[in-house]
Design an enzyme around this catalytic site. Sequence first.
Site, PDB file in Angstrom:
ATOM      1  N   HIS A 322       0.864  -1.249  -0.092  1.00  0.00           N
ATOM      2  CA  HIS A 322      -0.102  -0.020   0.012  1.00  0.00           C
ATOM      3  C   HIS A 322       0.805   1.182   0.061  1.00  0.00           C
ATOM      4  CE1 HIS A 322      -3.417  -2.620   0.943  1.00  0.00           C
ATOM      5  NE2 HIS A 322      -4.145  -1.573   0.575  1.00  0.00           N
ATOM      6  N   GLY A 323       1.999   1.191   0.755  1.00  0.00           N
ATOM      7  CA  GLY A 323       2.820   2.459   0.717  1.00  0.00           C
ATOM      8  C   GLY A 323       4.054   2.205   1.306  1.00  0.00           C
TER       9      GLY A 323
END
Lengths: 474, 309
Positions: A322-323
């Site tokens: 996701h990040g």
Amino acid sequence: MLFNSIEFVIFFIVVTGLYFLLNHRYRWMLLLISSCYFYMAFVPVYILILGFTIVIDYYAGILIEGSTGKRRKSWLVVSLVANIGVLAIFKYYNFINDNITALLYGVGQSNPIPYLNILLPIGLSFHTFQAMSYTIEVYRGHQKAERHFGIYSLYVMFYPQLVAGPIERPQNLLFQFYKEHKFEYTRVISGLQLMLWGFFKKLVIADRLAVYVDSIYNNAEHHNGPTLIVATIFFAFQIYCDFSGYSDIAIGSAKVMGFDLMTNFKRPYFSSSISEFWSRWHISLSTWFRDYLYISLGGNRVSVPRWYFNLFIVFLISGLWHGANWTYIIWGALNGLYLVFALVRARYIDTFFQKNINLPSPLVKSVNIMVTFALICFSWIFFRAASFQDASLIITKMITTGGSVFVSNAFLFLYCILAIILLIGIELRQELKGQILFFKSDRLILRNLSYIFLILLILLIGVFDGGQFIYFQF
Amino acid sequence: MKFNSSIMVLLKKLFILFFLLLVIDFAAGAVLKYFFYRQKSGLDYQTIYSMKKSREDILFFGSSRASHHYVPSVFSDEFNMSAYNTGRDGNFILYGYSVAKSVLARHTPKLAVIDISRKEFQRKEGGYDYLSSLLPFYEDNNGIRDILNQRSRFERVKLFSRIYPYNSLFPVIALNVVRDKSKSANINGFIPLFRSIDRPMKTIETEPAYELDTFLVDAFRQYLRAFKEKGIPVAVVCSPYYDKYVMKDATIDSVNEICSQEAIPFLDYSQDPRFSGHQSKFDDFHHLNEEAAREFSKVCSDSLKKILF
């Protein structure tokens, strides 16, 4: 190009119109050109990165299919290294470098590795994962290598799902580009209905909630516990409507042209356990990790501790997907721990309860839904907070500070509450009756009233100056 | 169903739906418009009054810092003229310019005071979003259309809808139609604040450099000229800030330069020691409280009287 823009509405009408006017033989060209245009509306130069991985994976697929043994595996490794390499450079390089800097600083050293001043290409993690699923499936022998370079490019670049999924599998999508899609009235209507519902979720609910959530989370130090709890609950609905709204528009716009994309959300907040939640939330990513990582690690066909470890590691990596930030890693780890705990609970505690205590099942289900929602909301704190320090501050304040909920704009707050109630009502009907409002009613008047109701609400209270979709950054 | 006939069925149904929507949009838009102009209080009422009805001698233009800093009665006493504050929270230079254009089309005030803030000319993503407060005036006011069209490339298209200008306003309009004006804190456009600040003054040594939005800079020049062309005395003021800024601000520099080119007085009180850093005088870092606003209005009006009259 953002789905929630007039540009997209025009683009969609033009592309769909041309699609049905064109002979089937040329449609792939139209879709590829329009997908390039769609992608280049963000940062044009990044199409070169996409082009690089497309070329590598296209040839890797053919070479994998044409070879055996170690050679076959080595071509797969080339493809995976190219894809993960691009991700590593554009998404994780600076994160890793920052952590090295922090470590070296701790021992009084400076970091000689330079910082890269680059922007993350939009939707990089999505199309990289879709590309990887192709070479893995060819390697596993589940998919024939695609010989048509244009069709393969379209598989990676198909505009409805290019920047935020659903992350497709080659077995589900590639053959559809060869199929002649005739204009089907019911399919077009059903696609348009889904798009309308997606626009409603994004413009009326997600972007409206975002105004409150942003104002609280961006100034967390000034707010008390009850305010932060309300903002977190609002964020849970914001991110759901933002991302599922995008998925609905993507799936709907593909459906209008005759393509079936995989379902990405199934009303996840009605889940009565964490494992059920993950079978209803971002399904295309959960199943990707299941098919290509969890099973490769041995899945549940290993010792119990190893099984738990497999689950935990998959969620940890899902967080990192996701990040490039510790907050996402903690978010992933937290969900991994929830699942492991749920398995332990099912094995020991639930068995005990089932044997000894007989509670009415609707009550148990309701409590389970609320507990699941609370746990998911807690993990969203890490997902939304800008840093680990911010998340810690928010949790501390939630526990230690009281007071009344901060309401700077009573109307905005009222909108948020009403939007959530409306969403729950509509989704409850969808859960029980299988339709959004009266979209599938036999009565024309009820169908049209449903459309008009949603469109009017979009015009009356939709946020037209709203920004990007949250998942674009991944 | 054959290809052509099914497309015709779809188009026919879409046309019926579109027609129904058009009728409903037109009717709902007309109802919203009717009640919009019948509001008795609130920020929109203030904008309606400023744009369509204000006939005061002295007018103040600007954002929340104008709305909370200039007490019309203090200026009225000083100049023996009527005064009204058209400032509005969260609305910046293009809002003030639009209000000024509407006012000047029907009225000639005797003095105009434009409050300007630091970073007001900064180019920002979504920097014109605040102009939504003026969308209800788009239809009837040709003079502000070119400004409102800056909101987005497709603003004209969006404005085909009669509901769109009143987006999100329905409950606000409903409340302000029935709410009594006397219960509003608004006094001739001035909205007093009553808190005081609880942290010491910060010295802000550096701030990131930013790009000036040339459209805003040009609009500011046109804004000043609109008054000059009608022979109306105009002054530009930067009212006090709580914190101390060491760095010069690009907007303030630009304002200074334009004002000197246009021979318009620019009074910079942003770092005035009579106000800046005094915890008892600020409601927050950017806004004076009521008592300090009166004091500032007196200081400002004294200076303007000396310079302009």
